[in-house]
Design an enzyme around this catalytic site. Sequence first.
Site, PDB file in Angstrom:
ATOM      1  N   ASN A  14       0.842  -1.193   0.000  1.00 20.95           N
ATOM      2  CA  ASN A  14       0.000   0.000   0.000  1.00 20.95           C
ATOM      3  C   ASN A  14       0.875   1.240   0.000  1.00 20.95           C
ATOM      4  O   ASN A  14       1.965   1.256   0.567  1.00 20.95           O
ATOM      5  CB  ASN A  14      -1.001   0.000   1.165  1.00 20.95           C
ATOM      6  CG  ASN A  14      -0.378  -0.117   2.534  1.00 20.95           C
ATOM      7  OD1 ASN A  14       0.579  -0.843   2.746  1.00 20.95           O
ATOM      8  ND2 ASN A  14      -0.954   0.588   3.494  1.00 20.95           N
ATOM      9  N   ILE A  15       0.382   2.277  -0.680  1.00 23.86           N
ATOM     10  CA  ILE A  15       1.115   3.532  -0.811  1.00 23.86           C
ATOM     11  C   ILE A  15       0.134   4.659  -0.506  1.00 23.86           C
ATOM     12  O   ILE A  15      -0.809   4.886  -1.267  1.00 23.86           O
ATOM     13  CB  ILE A  15       1.698   3.692  -2.227  1.00 23.86           C
ATOM     14  CG1 ILE A  15       2.605   2.492  -2.563  1.00 23.86           C
ATOM     15  CG2 ILE A  15       2.448   5.011  -2.358  1.00 23.86           C
ATOM     16  CD1 ILE A  15       2.971   2.381  -4.022  1.00 23.86           C
ATOM     17  N   GLU A  16       0.349   5.328   0.624  1.00 22.08           N
ATOM     18  CA  GLU A  16      -0.568   6.385   1.058  1.00 22.08           C
ATOM     19  C   GLU A  16      -0.196   7.737   0.457  1.00 22.08           C
ATOM     20  O   GLU A  16       0.913   7.935  -0.037  1.00 22.08           O
ATOM     21  CB  GLU A  16      -0.570   6.486   2.580  1.00 22.08           C
ATOM     22  CG  GLU A  16      -1.138   5.258   3.257  1.00 22.08           C
ATOM     23  CD  GLU A  16      -1.156   5.364   4.769  1.00 22.08           C
ATOM     24  OE1 GLU A  16      -1.844   4.532   5.378  1.00 22.08           O
ATOM     25  OE2 GLU A  16      -0.494   6.248   5.339  1.00 22.08           O
ATOM     26  N   CYS A  61      -4.085   0.503  -2.586  1.00 31.25           N
ATOM     27  CA  CYS A  61      -3.905  -0.689  -1.765  1.00 31.25           C
ATOM     28  C   CYS A  61      -2.869  -1.629  -2.381  1.00 31.25           C
ATOM     29  O   CYS A  61      -2.593  -1.582  -3.584  1.00 31.25           O
ATOM     30  CB  CYS A  61      -5.228  -1.430  -1.629  1.00 31.25           C
ATOM     31  SG  CYS A  61      -6.537  -0.477  -0.844  1.00 31.25           S
ATOM     32  N   GLU A  68      -3.123  -4.828  -2.947  1.00 28.17           N
ATOM     33  CA  GLU A  68      -3.702  -5.754  -3.913  1.00 28.17           C
ATOM     34  C   GLU A  68      -3.777  -5.127  -5.302  1.00 28.17           C
ATOM     35  O   GLU A  68      -3.407  -5.749  -6.303  1.00 28.17           O
ATOM     36  CB  GLU A  68      -5.108  -6.185  -3.477  1.00 28.17           C
ATOM     37  CG  GLU A  68      -5.135  -6.873  -2.135  1.00 28.17           C
ATOM     38  CD  GLU A  68      -5.356  -5.939  -0.948  1.00 28.17           C
ATOM     39  OE1 GLU A  68      -5.936  -6.383   0.045  1.00 28.17           O
ATOM     40  OE2 GLU A  68      -4.958  -4.753  -1.010  1.00 28.17           O
ATOM     41  N   CYS A 123     -10.170  -4.659   0.494  1.00 27.22           N
ATOM     42  CA  CYS A 123     -11.283  -3.713   0.584  1.00 27.22           C
ATOM     43  C   CYS A 123     -12.230  -3.912  -0.598  1.00 27.22           C
ATOM     44  O   CYS A 123     -11.944  -4.671  -1.526  1.00 27.22           O
ATOM     45  CB  CYS A 123     -10.763  -2.271   0.621  1.00 27.22           C
ATOM     46  SG  CYS A 123     -10.160  -1.654  -0.971  1.00 27.22           S
ATOM     47  N   CYS A 155     -10.698  -3.110  -4.073  1.00 26.80           N
ATOM     48  CA  CYS A 155      -9.804  -4.174  -4.528  1.00 26.80           C
ATOM     49  C   CYS A 155     -10.593  -5.399  -4.990  1.00 26.80           C
ATOM     50  O   CYS A 155     -10.250  -6.027  -5.993  1.00 26.80           O
ATOM     51  CB  CYS A 155      -8.826  -4.563  -3.424  1.00 26.80           C
ATOM     52  SG  CYS A 155      -7.576  -3.296  -3.120  1.00 26.80           S
TER      53      CYS A 155
END
Length: 134
Positions: free
Chosen positions: A42-44, A53, A55, A90, A93
């Site tokens: 994941n990369i915020e 996310c 996935e 989620c 995804c």
Amino acid sequence: MTNQELCTLAINAMDRAYVPYSGYTVGAALLTTSGKVFIGCNIENAAYSPTICAERTAIFKAVSEGEKDFVKIAVAGGKGGKIEGAFPPCGVCRQVMAEFCDKNFEVLVVTSKDSFEKYTLADLLPHSFSKDCM
């Protein structure tokens, strides 16, 4: 590749996550029918909506490399890089998975270093909207 090996790759991918806001690291490992594995994390983003996310990172990497036939994905997550029970995909995804995977696509949700729960996409997203609806 065994399920446990794929789960271990997902756990290792947690280390690559960029999570300065939530602190929750998530890793994914996607196995293709050709035997290739695509890793995602994941990369915020400070604006939140551009966040992606693990996935989807793995799936988009695979698609961008020409792979569109997937066997299964393993997902691991937790606060501060520690696995904290199940971190299932989620809804967004799951919808992306429905675009590329059939209802029997396997989703391995890591619950500890040595265990996981196994689901199908149909288990996680019954009555999905897909290209079959068009």
